[in-house]
Design an enzyme around this catalytic site. Structure first.
Site, PDB file in Angstrom:
ATOM      1  N   LYS A   1       0.694  -1.199   0.008  1.00 31.22           N
ATOM      2  CA  LYS A   1      -0.095   0.144   0.012  1.00 31.22           C
ATOM      3  C   LYS A   1       0.910   1.209  -0.123  1.00 31.22           C
ATOM      4  O   LYS A   1       2.147   1.386   0.450  1.00 31.22           O
ATOM      5  CB  LYS A   1      -0.944   0.095   1.042  1.00 31.22           C
ATOM      6  CG  LYS A   1      -2.144  -1.091   0.872  1.00 31.22           C
ATOM      7  CD  LYS A   1      -3.383  -0.914   1.704  1.00 31.22           C
ATOM      8  CE  LYS A   1      -4.382  -1.742   1.072  1.00 31.22           C
ATOM      9  NZ  LYS A   1      -5.622  -2.005   2.087  1.00 31.22           N
TER      10      LYS A   1
ATOM     11  N   ARG B   1      -3.889  -9.846   4.876  1.00 32.14           N
ATOM     12  CA  ARG B   1      -4.140 -10.028   3.440  1.00 32.14           C
ATOM     13  C   ARG B   1      -3.022  -9.464   2.539  1.00 32.14           C
ATOM     14  O   ARG B   1      -2.535  -8.370   2.514  1.00 32.14           O
ATOM     15  CB  ARG B   1      -5.598  -9.277   3.207  1.00 32.14           C
ATOM     16  CG  ARG B   1      -6.096  -9.054   1.728  1.00 32.14           C
ATOM     17  CD  ARG B   1      -7.424  -8.291   1.717  1.00 32.14           C
ATOM     18  NE  ARG B   1      -8.015  -8.567   0.313  1.00 32.14           N
ATOM     19  CZ  ARG B   1      -7.307  -7.763  -0.873  1.00 32.14           C
ATOM     20  NH1 ARG B   1      -6.342  -6.934  -0.457  1.00 32.14           N
ATOM     21  NH2 ARG B   1      -7.978  -7.814  -1.783  1.00 32.14           N
TER      22      ARG B   1
HETATM   23  C1  9MG Z   1     -10.473  -5.375  -1.203  1.00 30.50           C
HETATM   24  N1  9MG Z   1      -9.404  -4.799  -0.244  1.00 30.50           N
HETATM   25  C2  9MG Z   1      -8.124  -4.264  -0.716  1.00 30.50           C
HETATM   26  N2  9MG Z   1      -7.498  -3.813   0.391  1.00 30.50           N
HETATM   27  C3  9MG Z   1      -8.278  -4.220   1.556  1.00 30.50           C
HETATM   28  C4  9MG Z   1      -8.007  -4.271   3.045  1.00 30.50           C
HETATM   29  O1  9MG Z   1      -6.838  -3.946   3.359  1.00 30.50           O
HETATM   30  N3  9MG Z   1      -8.916  -4.976   3.566  1.00 30.50           N
HETATM   31  C5  9MG Z   1      -9.639  -5.872   3.101  1.00 30.50           C
HETATM   32  N4  9MG Z   1     -10.662  -6.603   3.727  1.00 30.50           N
HETATM   33  N5  9MG Z   1     -10.136  -5.789   1.814  1.00 30.50           N
HETATM   34  C6  9MG Z   1      -9.372  -5.010   0.935  1.00 30.50           C
END
Ligand code: 9MG
Length: 283
Positions: free
Chosen positions: A221, A255
């Protein structure tokens, strides 16, 4: 602590790695390399081989300013990949804000709905609540992807994220969704400045007061770019550091794009005897 999903009751005693599968031509970090069901499914298989405990399949980019897609287009992108991924032996999450996509993916047997709008769209809560045991991830976002990074503002980002997630958990519980089906996510980068995201990392443990497992998505990010000066394709070390820091601060699911590297990093973290637990209070 467990996460109940359609086919799996996921034991969160160990931190779990959710592999990201973008079935989008405009995906912010893979340039659409996995667009098309065959390539996306091959990517799912690779992530599972690399040790992903869950897969998160999405057909609409949520990066700031990304174009939205129609329901039909999103269904065409996502459903064939979900169908194939359901054969891979791991829980399959569908990353969508659209109730129709939720309904169709759950009807196919998808295990989890990951909604960056926290089931606020009309019909979304009902789509999940009417399913007997699908899991759900409720994420916080200020604004919407088109405008969210224009001027994010909070008096106290932790307090506001906590209050929002508490309200969404209560809405789901009132609709009959068992607590064990719900995990929450503060939404790194979704209507938040670098300072807001860093505050969420430093004070992440306060979110454990919600009593639900935390899912964190730091992978590649822009805040990591701001902290390191690195372009998106150079953010693996920063992403690993953020994932470990998040787990150390109590996250139970991370994630990520880079599954193999994250699994290795967590193996060393585990060997070091670090638990990341909240001392037994919440998780
Ligand atoms: C779809 N998506 C993109 N970034 C995300 C994040 O940080 N958390 C979750 N739950 N979905 C995300």
């Amino acid at each position: 602590m467990f996460w109940q999903t359609t086919r799996f009751r996921i034991d969160l005693a160990e931190p779990r790695v959710m592999g990201i599968v973008n079935v989008t031509p405009d995906s912010f970090s893979d340039g659409g390399r996995h667009a098309g069901p065959g390539a996306a499914l091959a990517h799912c298989e690779r992530l599972v081989r690399e040790g992903a405990h869950l897969l998160d399949i999405g057909g609409e980019s949520s990066r700031p300013g990304a174009a939205s897609v129609s329901v039909d287009e999103e269904l065409a992108r996502v459903l064939p990949v979900v169908e194939g991924a359901l054969e891979l032996g791991v829980p399959v999450s569908v990353d969508t804000v659209k109730p129709e996509v939720m309904r169709r993916a759950l009807a196919l047997g998808a295990d989890i709905v990951n909604d960056i709008h926290a089931l606020q769209a009309p019909g979304a809560l009902e789509a999940v609540a009417s399913h007997p045991q699908a899991g759900v991830c409720l994420m916080h976002m200020q604004g919407d992807p088109a405008t969210m990074q224009a001027r994010p503002a909070y008096a106290d980002v932790i307090a506001e994220v906590t209050a929002f997630l508490r309200e969404r958990i209560a809405a789901l519980r009132a609709a009959g969704v068992a607590a064990e089906r719900i995990v929450v996510d503060p939404g790194i980068g979704f209507g938040k400045s670098v300072e807001h995201n860093v505050a969420l990392l430093r004070r992440q443990r306060e979110l454990l007061a919600l009593g639900r497992p935390l899912l964190l998505g730091w992978s590649r990010k822009s805040t990591l770019g701001a902290l390191t000066g690195r372009a998106v394709d150079e953010r693996l070390p920063a992403s690993l550091a953020a994932a470990l820091a998040a787990v150390q601060q109590g996250a139970r699911i991370v994630r990520v794009h880079d599954v193999a590297a994250t699994v290795d990093a967590l193996a060393v973290w585990r060997a070091a005897g670090l638990t990341g637990s909240s001392g037994g209070a919440q998780q």
